[in-house]
Enzyme design. Structure first.
Site, PDB file in Angstrom:
ATOM      1  N   SER A   1      -2.841   7.211  -3.724  1.00 59.30           N
ATOM      2  CA  SER A   1      -1.712   6.429  -3.232  1.00 59.30           C
ATOM      3  C   SER A   1      -0.593   7.380  -2.856  1.00 59.30           C
ATOM      4  CB  SER A   1      -1.219   5.463  -4.319  1.00 59.30           C
ATOM      5  OG  SER A   1      -0.007   4.829  -3.941  1.00 59.30           O
TER       6      SER A   1
ATOM      7  N   TYR B   1       2.008   3.701 -12.870  1.00 62.35           N
ATOM      8  CA  TYR B   1       1.068   3.706 -11.748  1.00 62.35           C
ATOM      9  C   TYR B   1       1.066   5.072 -11.066  1.00 62.35           C
ATOM     10  CZ  TYR B   1      -1.066   2.388  -7.287  1.00 62.35           C
ATOM     11  OH  TYR B   1      -1.884   2.329  -6.185  1.00 62.35           O
TER      12      TYR B   1
END
Length: 267
Positions: free
Chosen positions: A139, A152
């Site tokens: 990501s 995250y």
């Protein structure tokens, strides 16, 4: 004799980026697919809709025996593996003070540990099938962190660092290792509702299909990494060249919309 079909395995394949990746890979001639996720009914529907042979296995990748289950399935139905796409993942928003170590732990368990464990189990098959490839879906949050998404980001930072090292280690064995770093992609697990509500922020959204195309470029195509959309690479560059500026921008009130809520895990 006709060439032996190549085999690709996609995790998190029941929806979103995983399902889009399966559909993209299925367009390649001479390919067979293995679909992995928790929801077997969705995997069965997807497998039946694809224009190539496809098998599936419903398993929670965080369970202790998941890697062995997946490897046994591959060996039983295909006996080779040419491409592994580690896509399964999830995110749960919250500051560290609010959610603590437990939130960090569950992110690491799925987004990093499960990837490492599955890769370890399947690496002998990938080496035996070389030239082969691994694509880890990380990501842009693994390059630039934001408030209330630290857990995250930590899991994706770890995945990126490990992927870089693994690529150097496995090159000699004929296993290409690359990664794809999506930005804001509306999916079932990450609906991006806040960003879709405003015309200005809708412009920074991309699609699962574009991520799937990037995965194809990194896996069979052999690229080292891809941002989706491509301009998101500028954020990673600015994080290195102007960290103070990046912190100032991300610390502003308007940046709150750039940390959208995530749905519960749906893979």
């Amino acid at each position: 004799m006709p060439p032996q079909p190549k085999v690709a395995l996609v995790t998190g394949a029941s929806s979103g980026i995983g399902a889009a990746t399966a559909r993209r890979l299925a367009r390649d001639p001479g390919l067979e697919l293995i679909l992995v996720a928790r929801r077997g009914e969705l995997l069965a529907e997807l497998a039946a809709s694809l224009p190539c042979p496809a098998t599936w296995i419903a398993v929670d990748l965080t369970s202790a025996d998941a890697p062995e289950q997946v490897r046994a399935h591959v060996e039983q139905h295909h006996d080779r593996l040419d491409l592994l796409v580690n896509n399964a993942g999830a995110g749960w928003r919250g500051s560290f003070a609010e959610t603590g170590w437990e939130n960090v732990h569950r992110h690491m368990e799925l987004n990093f540990d499960a990837v490492v464990r599955l890769t370890e189990a399947l690496l002998p098959l990938l080496r035996r099938s070389a030239p082969s490839a691994i694509v880890n879906v990380a990501s842009t949050a693994g390059r630039v962190s934001r408030a209330k998404s630290g857990a995250y980001s930590a899991s994706k930072f770890a995945l990126i660092g490990w992927t870089d090292a693994l690529s150097l280690e496995e090159k000699a064995h004929g296993v290409h290792v690359g990664m794809v770093m999506p930005g804001f992609i509306p999916t079932e697990g990450f609906p991006q509702a806040e960003l879709r509500q405003k015309a200005a922020t809708r412009l920074i959204l991309s699609s699962p299909e574009k991520v799937a195309e990037a995965i194809h470029e990194v896996g069979p195509g052999g690229k080292a990494e891809r941002y989706v959309p491509r301009p998101y690479a500028l954020a990673a560059i600015l994080r290195i060249l102007a960290p103070r500026l990046v912190r100032r921008v991300l610390g502003g009130g308007s940046a709150a919309t750039l940390t959208p809520a995530a749905a519960e895990r749906r893979d």
